[in-house]
Scaffold this motif. Structure first.
Motif, PDB file in Angstrom:
ATOM      1  N   PHE A   1      -0.057   7.870   4.328  1.00 37.27           N
ATOM      2  CA  PHE A   1      -1.096   8.670   4.590  1.00 37.27           C
ATOM      3  C   PHE A   1       0.129   9.714   4.122  1.00 37.27           C
ATOM      4  N   GLU A   2       0.412  10.241   4.277  1.00 38.25           N
ATOM      5  CA  GLU A   2       1.966  11.053   4.175  1.00 38.25           C
ATOM      6  C   GLU A   2       0.902  12.290   3.435  1.00 38.25           C
ATOM      7  N   GLU A   3       0.818  13.879   4.331  1.00 33.95           N
ATOM      8  CA  GLU A   3       0.388  14.997   4.229  1.00 33.95           C
ATOM      9  C   GLU A   3      -1.024  14.636   3.644  1.00 33.95           C
ATOM     10  N   CYS A   4      -1.600  14.051   4.389  1.00 32.98           N
ATOM     11  CA  CYS A   4      -3.142  14.408   4.379  1.00 32.98           C
ATOM     12  C   CYS A   4      -3.872  15.262   5.573  1.00 32.98           C
ATOM     13  N   THR A   5      -3.374  15.990   5.332  1.00 33.09           N
ATOM     14  CA  THR A   5      -3.660  16.894   6.085  1.00 33.09           C
ATOM     15  C   THR A   5      -5.166  17.462   6.427  1.00 33.09           C
ATOM     16  N   SER A   6      -5.728  17.038   6.453  1.00 32.04           N
ATOM     17  CA  SER A   6      -7.784  17.332   6.588  1.00 32.04           C
ATOM     18  C   SER A   6      -7.983  15.528   7.707  1.00 32.04           C
TER      19      SER A   6
ATOM     20  N   PHE B   1       1.173  -1.224   0.204  1.00 37.96           N
ATOM     21  CA  PHE B   1       0.026   0.032  -0.060  1.00 37.96           C
ATOM     22  C   PHE B   1       0.941   1.381  -0.336  1.00 37.96           C
ATOM     23  N   TYR B   2       2.120   1.324  -0.644  1.00 40.98           N
ATOM     24  CA  TYR B   2       2.949   2.033  -0.992  1.00 40.98           C
ATOM     25  C   TYR B   2       2.101   3.287  -1.512  1.00 40.98           C
ATOM     26  N   SER B   3       2.459   4.203  -0.177  1.00 41.84           N
ATOM     27  CA  SER B   3       1.537   5.842  -1.248  1.00 41.84           C
ATOM     28  C   SER B   3       0.615   5.934  -1.352  1.00 41.84           C
ATOM     29  N   LEU B   4      -0.530   4.813  -0.818  1.00 40.12           N
ATOM     30  CA  LEU B   4      -1.779   4.966  -1.382  1.00 40.12           C
ATOM     31  C   LEU B   4      -2.158   6.165  -0.811  1.00 40.12           C
ATOM     32  N   PHE B   5      -2.659   6.908  -0.517  1.00 42.29           N
ATOM     33  CA  PHE B   5      -3.291   7.726  -0.232  1.00 42.29           C
ATOM     34  C   PHE B   5      -2.611   8.834  -0.433  1.00 42.29           C
ATOM     35  N   GLN B   6      -1.462   9.391  -0.538  1.00 39.96           N
ATOM     36  CA  GLN B   6      -0.565  10.227   0.047  1.00 39.96           C
ATOM     37  C   GLN B   6       0.090  11.658  -0.700  1.00 39.96           C
TER      38      GLN B   6
END
Length: 409
Positions: A145-150, A115-120
């Motif tokens: 989830f990196e940078e999922c700011t919400s 799941f690498y970077s799946l929602f990045q």
């Protein structure tokens, strides 16, 4: 038709729910082409989701179910992966594992980088889906989830045995994240939590870290730049590893007290002391209390900055042998040094779970009883009816009194 209906209702599909009209999603494939299908009618019909497609959830509350048959893994490598794209506001729910087995029932991540970077970079994502897997793979949630700011809350992470880099960078830069998940794992792996919450500037409370045997760089930079973190978790590990705590709390500018570092003998690599604490509290500008139990600087403390640019005054508790032999070169200027051996052997209460309390009940007696929550720096009378809170697991209270005739006399 009846059988299809039953299967659809039994499945736990990854689900995207629009939280505002006109929200959209799609998928970006980088040298990758997984099987992904979506349904906008509750699983009655399914359509392949191809790169470049933009799927619109017209009304707030509209849902899309997602599934796939990817038994060898959804993504394959750091240069061969797929990520979702989003606009508007979308809450994810259901199991991400429906992208693997079509139903969301499996609890085994089948391959490295799955799941690498799946929602990045999905700044529209307000809620994370379920991550129920108990068997992980290397890099499986790397940058997920990196940078999922919400995103305000992280999903549960039930695995108890970790793999190399499995959670590394997972929530890095999630600036709205206020609550971290429980981290029950007892078996660590190289860099398993590296940078996991780095830059989560709204995170105020860290999860408990129960592992007692660490792995190389397992916690490195885990909470770096978490500027709202006011309390560090207890660090009960007794077996350390190379760079295990490196940069762990760097730039945590609201942290006032370091967790106790109870290990008395630091590890070596090929006979040389390693940098297990290097940079651990660098630039923690409010930090004013540190307590260590080791009596020998390792190279990560002696030659690499580990506690600099902290509060202008504070207290450093350590064994006498540490400073008698090695001097004050790593102690912040302006700090007071107190030797552990010179401290009284106080009755001590140590919390073994968050929120533990203690008090005292008098039976027509008024003994002298005082307590300290800051290592003996200040003392407060313990009066009848007082309830003293030990907020975090590992917090300590020292107890003393002057009662020559006996506590009950």
């Amino acid at each position: 038709m009846l059988c299809v209906f039953c299967i659809s209702n039994a499945a736990n599909y990854l689900t995207f729910t629009a939280e505002e009209d006109g929200s959209t999603f799609g998928i970006l494939n980088k040298n990758n082409n997984p099987d992904v299908q979506y349904s906008l009618d509750g699983g009655e019909t399914w359509t392949a989701l191809a790169a470049g497609d933009t799927i619109t959830l017209v009304h707030k509350g509209d849902k899309a179910l997602l599934r796939g048959d990817n038994s060898e893994g959804f993504s394959k490598r750091s240069n061969k992966y797929s990520s979702f794209t989003m606009t508007g506001k979308i809450a994810a729910s259901g199991s991400v594992m429906s992208l693997i087995d079509g139903t969301g029932e499996t609890l085994v991540v089948p391959a490295d980088y799955c799941f690498y970077s799946l929602f990045q970079g999905c700044t529209s994502l307000t809620q994370a889906p379920e991550l129920p897997a108990t068997t992980l793979a290397r890099y499986c949630y790397y940058h997920m989830f990196e940078e999922c700011t919400s995103l305000t809350r992280a999903p549960e992470l039930p695995a108890t045995t970790l793999t190399e880099d499995c959670y590394a960078y997972m929530f890095r830069g999630c600036t709205s994240l206020t609550r971290a998940p429980e981290l029950p794992a007892m078996t660590m792996a190289k860099r398993c939590y590296a940078f996991m919450f780095s830059g989560c500037t709204s995170l105020t409370q860290a999860p408990a870290l129960p592992a007692t045997t660490l792995a190389d760089a397992c916690y490195c930079y885990m909470f770096s730049s978490c500027t709202s973190l006011t309390e560090a978790p207890a660090l009960p590990a007794t077996t350390l590893a190379q760079a295990c705590y490196s940069g762990m709390f760097q730039e945590c500018t609201s942290l006032t007290r370091a967790p106790e570092l109870p290990v008395t003998t630091l590890p070596t690599v090929s006979g040389v002391k390693n940098g297990c604490y290097s940079g651990m509290f660098l630039d923690c500008t409010s930090l004013s209390q540190i307590r260590v139990s080791f009596d020998d600087w390792n190279d990560g403390l002696h030659t690499v900055i580990w506690v600099e640019n902290v509060a202008p005054t504070g207290t450093f508790y350590c064994p006498k042998a540490l400073l008698l032999e090695y001097g004050l070169d790593r102690i912040p200027e302006g700090w007071t040094v107190k030797y552990i051996e010179d401290m009284a052997n106080y009755l001590t209460f140590t919390a073994e779970e968050d929120g533990s309390t203690f008090g005292i009940a008098y039976n027509y007696l008024t003994p002298d009883v005082q307590y300290s929550l800051n290592g003996g720096e200040t003392w407060t009378e313990l009066a009848v009816g007082d309830t003293i809170l030990l907020a975090k697991k590992g917090d300590k209270a020292h107890i003393r009194g002057y009662n020559e005739g006996g506590l009950g006399s």
